[in-house]
Write an enzyme that holds these catalytic residues in place. Sequence first.
Site, PDB file in Angstrom:
ATOM      1  N   HIS A   4      69.509 102.309  25.842  1.00 37.61           N
ATOM      2  CA  HIS A   4      69.989 101.141  25.109  1.00 37.61           C
ATOM      3  C   HIS A   4      69.255  99.923  25.648  1.00 37.61           C
ATOM      4  CE1 HIS A   4      72.453  98.177  23.226  1.00 37.61           C
ATOM      5  NE2 HIS A   4      73.055  97.797  24.328  1.00 37.61           N
ATOM      6  N   HIS A  58      68.102  95.561  24.518  1.00 38.51           N
ATOM      7  CA  HIS A  58      68.173  94.451  23.575  1.00 38.51           C
ATOM      8  C   HIS A  58      66.746  93.946  23.338  1.00 38.51           C
ATOM      9  CE1 HIS A  58      72.675  93.254  23.777  1.00 38.51           C
ATOM     10  NE2 HIS A  58      72.548  94.484  24.192  1.00 38.51           N
ATOM     11  N   ASP A 118      54.461 108.389  12.068  1.00 38.90           N
ATOM     12  CA  ASP A 118      54.133 109.302  13.172  1.00 38.90           C
ATOM     13  C   ASP A 118      55.397 109.715  13.922  1.00 38.90           C
ATOM     14  OD1 ASP A 118      51.380 109.473  12.875  1.00 38.90           O
ATOM     15  OD2 ASP A 118      50.950 107.794  14.207  1.00 38.90           O
ATOM     16  N   HIS A 169      74.175  94.182  16.956  1.00 39.60           N
ATOM     17  CA  HIS A 169      74.094  94.464  18.377  1.00 39.60           C
ATOM     18  C   HIS A 169      72.625  94.710  18.746  1.00 39.60           C
ATOM     19  CE1 HIS A 169      76.037  96.836  21.957  1.00 39.60           C
ATOM     20  NE2 HIS A 169      75.059  96.059  22.330  1.00 39.60           N
ATOM     21  N   TYR A 180      48.464 117.154  17.072  1.00 43.07           N
ATOM     22  CA  TYR A 180      48.305 115.986  17.921  1.00 43.07           C
ATOM     23  C   TYR A 180      48.640 116.381  19.351  1.00 43.07           C
ATOM     24  CZ  TYR A 180      48.655 111.234  19.686  1.00 43.07           C
ATOM     25  OH  TYR A 180      48.465 110.078  20.403  1.00 43.07           O
TER      26      TYR A 180
END
Lengths: 232, 232, 232, 232
Positions: free
Chosen positions: B96, B98, B121, B172, B230
């Site tokens: 998490h 910000h 991608d 948020h 890839y």
Amino acid sequence: MSKYKQIREEAYEANMQLPKLGLVLFTFGNVSAADRELGVFAIKPSGVPYEELSPKKMVIVDFEGVTVEGKLRPSSDTLTHAVLYKHWEKVGGIVHTHSTYATAWAQTLRSIPNYGTTHADHTTVDIPCAPPMSDEMIQGNYEYETGFQIMNCLAEKGFSYEEVEMILVGNHAPFTWGKTPAKAVYNSAVLENIAHMAYLSEQIRPHNPKMKDALIKKHFERKHGPDSYYGQ
Amino acid sequence: MSKYKQIREEAYEANMQLPKLGLVLFTFGNVSAADRELGVFAIKPSGVPYEELSPKKMVIVDFEGVTVEGKLRPSSDTLTHAVLYKHWEKVGGIVHTHSTYATAWAQTLRSIPNYGTTHADHTTVDIPCAPPMSDEMIQGNYEYETGFQIMNCLAEKGFSYEEVEMILVGNHAPFTWGKTPAKAVYNSAVLENIAHMAYLSEQIRPHNPKMKDALIKKHFERKHGPDSYYGQ
Amino acid sequence: MSKYKQIREEAYEANMQLPKLGLVLFTFGNVSAADRELGVFAIKPSGVPYEELSPKKMVIVDFEGVTVEGKLRPSSDTLTHAVLYKHWEKVGGIVHTHSTYATAWAQTLRSIPNYGTTHADHTTVDIPCAPPMSDEMIQGNYEYETGFQIMNCLAEKGFSYEEVEMILVGNHAPFTWGKTPAKAVYNSAVLENIAHMAYLSEQIRPHNPKMKDALIKKHFERKHGPDSYYGQ
Amino acid sequence: MSKYKQIREEAYEANMQLPKLGLVLFTFGNVSAADRELGVFAIKPSGVPYEELSPKKMVIVDFEGVTVEGKLRPSSDTLTHAVLYKHWEKVGGIVHTHSTYATAWAQTLRSIPNYGTTHADHTTVDIPCAPPMSDEMIQGNYEYETGFQIMNCLAEKGFSYEEVEMILVGNHAPFTWGKTPAKAVYNSAVLENIAHMAYLSEQIRPHNPKMKDALIKKHFERKHGPDSYYGQ
């Protein structure tokens, strides 16, 4: 290995410039360096972080895209490089990045208008944006077709690869090239800078007018014309 | 302490990547690392600056959100991590942050449209933005409900957590996850990059069209499909 | 000098954080640290580059704005600091910067709307923007009046300086404060981050709606309410 | 060489500030330092990367633009510097960059409105943008004419070069100057900062009003007026 030593080192040095210049996140970019006499190029291995690269890890590939030497799988974009080297005889280096501003323009399918001398110092025309390919080309030999899409876009606009050393591939990201890998990397950084400033200019003045032809010509020629007087 | 040694170190290393990648200001972010056999995860302690972190300071919590080991209080977002680990069996790490651009999108309640191959991608769909919760959920067990809000958003859109490893929580900020904490951190950096470029593309071309399906499919599959090519 | 040692060092350390956090260009910012018992504060000398600062160079000033100790002239904004310390008994540090995004908002005379939890983690209200002063106030004791302009703006909106620790001064730039100089600097960095994200959100979604009250309340209280559970 | 030692070193030091302040990509900028008694200036050699510069490599040129000493070719913008030194007797340093935000404004042909005290601390007026030259001037002695274009723009607006130490050249990029090369570099960094914030303010509030005259006057005079009280 010794006969490929120079292009391995050139490719390595040029690849290492991408993170230093802020042009790549993680492994989202690659540089190749061609040896015209040997008919091969050295290219970044696919998905290997820059901090783990070394000249030895560069993969040697011929202009058909066949790996000639190297234990690692070459960049997934290798066939695009191969096609361009095959058709563009004077190109010694090719760069692909997903640099932020140039990629943002590519995502809009718009060419970058020539708004100032920073742009005109490098090319007289708008930076072209090749349209997305047909579904057939995408589903076929995608990276190979990407090379043709780039060449076709230049051809349709009447540009030579020697005059215009940078392009946006629509919905994808930029490719640049040059006589050397170092010049191709330089072009990638210049393109990102031009893309950033053109974006800002349009925000500052919507419907921003392009610059006048005389000024475009002057700036291009003082760096690139027969009577150029920039540099040593 | 030795049985949690690995996840403590993984969580520590992954947390320390957040400031290096420019994804956090002060303590505004956290990473956890799960041990599926032991049924626990290691998570950043709440409000402790990154420069003061160490593997030993990571807090061990079970999938109900109960602290199992550690003297410090775990991240205030711990219950969100716990809910997701409990319901998503193949997830080994959750992040998490910000981060600036992803959070700016979250603040608009908009999903991030799929404008280019950098996005494709990593996922074929728009990055979803979960709506804000009901007042009851917010006033209740907020962080616990945040986990359900994330899962419900994916369910409503018909996405599996294995296909889509990133989400915006409305008003948020983003959450990302992956098989490992390192992959979850990688996803956070990719999301920030995608968010930045999508923002720019919409500024450069208002009402920017999305990319074509064939190109989305091609790019996702060359990295993640059964015939992906890839990386090494 | 020894009785001012602590605030000299606090002010020095806090001032040095401004360039590290990217909040100042050249000398465009200053921090002060108050000693409530002695009724004085230490503040950056005017126009001295950060790299030449030392605790010894901090200037000691009383709450009337009179220099008590120090050979250098104090910051040109000293009277604003003095007025605020005099009237706000629980403030231990004040910061003024011209940080890019917060200053850009100040230049528009707009308050920064509360669009997300990063904002609500720090205050429930929009970050206020004090209007420019009357010509009389500007032509009079300008820096002294700036302090009153800040206090009047909070009073008119019904905010206490303990709830809202940051403000924009219209056409000028932000001021922040806190119980300690370190907290005031933290607030300046948070304000810059909030200002950046609010700007982006409005670009991404014109007429962006504010977040719901329940979410604002929840986030503010989990960090600052009587039952806060953020941090150690 | 010894009689030019000081301006060589001043020019070298000032040039090296440009990359440190983030004002140049590659070689897209140059600083010169004048010696008024000797009637010459030291300027960056053309196209030489900053990391390869040394005081010895600076080129000594007179105010007619003729190279007096030095093996390298001087900056391609040398004649612009020469014209300005010749006509502006109190200028000791001149800087040209293609810094991102200032150049973006130059590309729109707009002057930068005076929106806040960061701007007013340095000049009371909008930063002027000289229009592009006539085709004849461009095709003639371009860099020489650029100097006249700058002087004419100031003259038309009634500004003296001592009051306004910065200008945008339309479709090109900024020039700044000052009593010393260090002050001219300072002005380039300030201009970039002002350009960045003015751009943001217009995005945050379209049709943003300018600041009031009393505030402009106050801020300019507290730094530059007869009763200035900023600095030591």
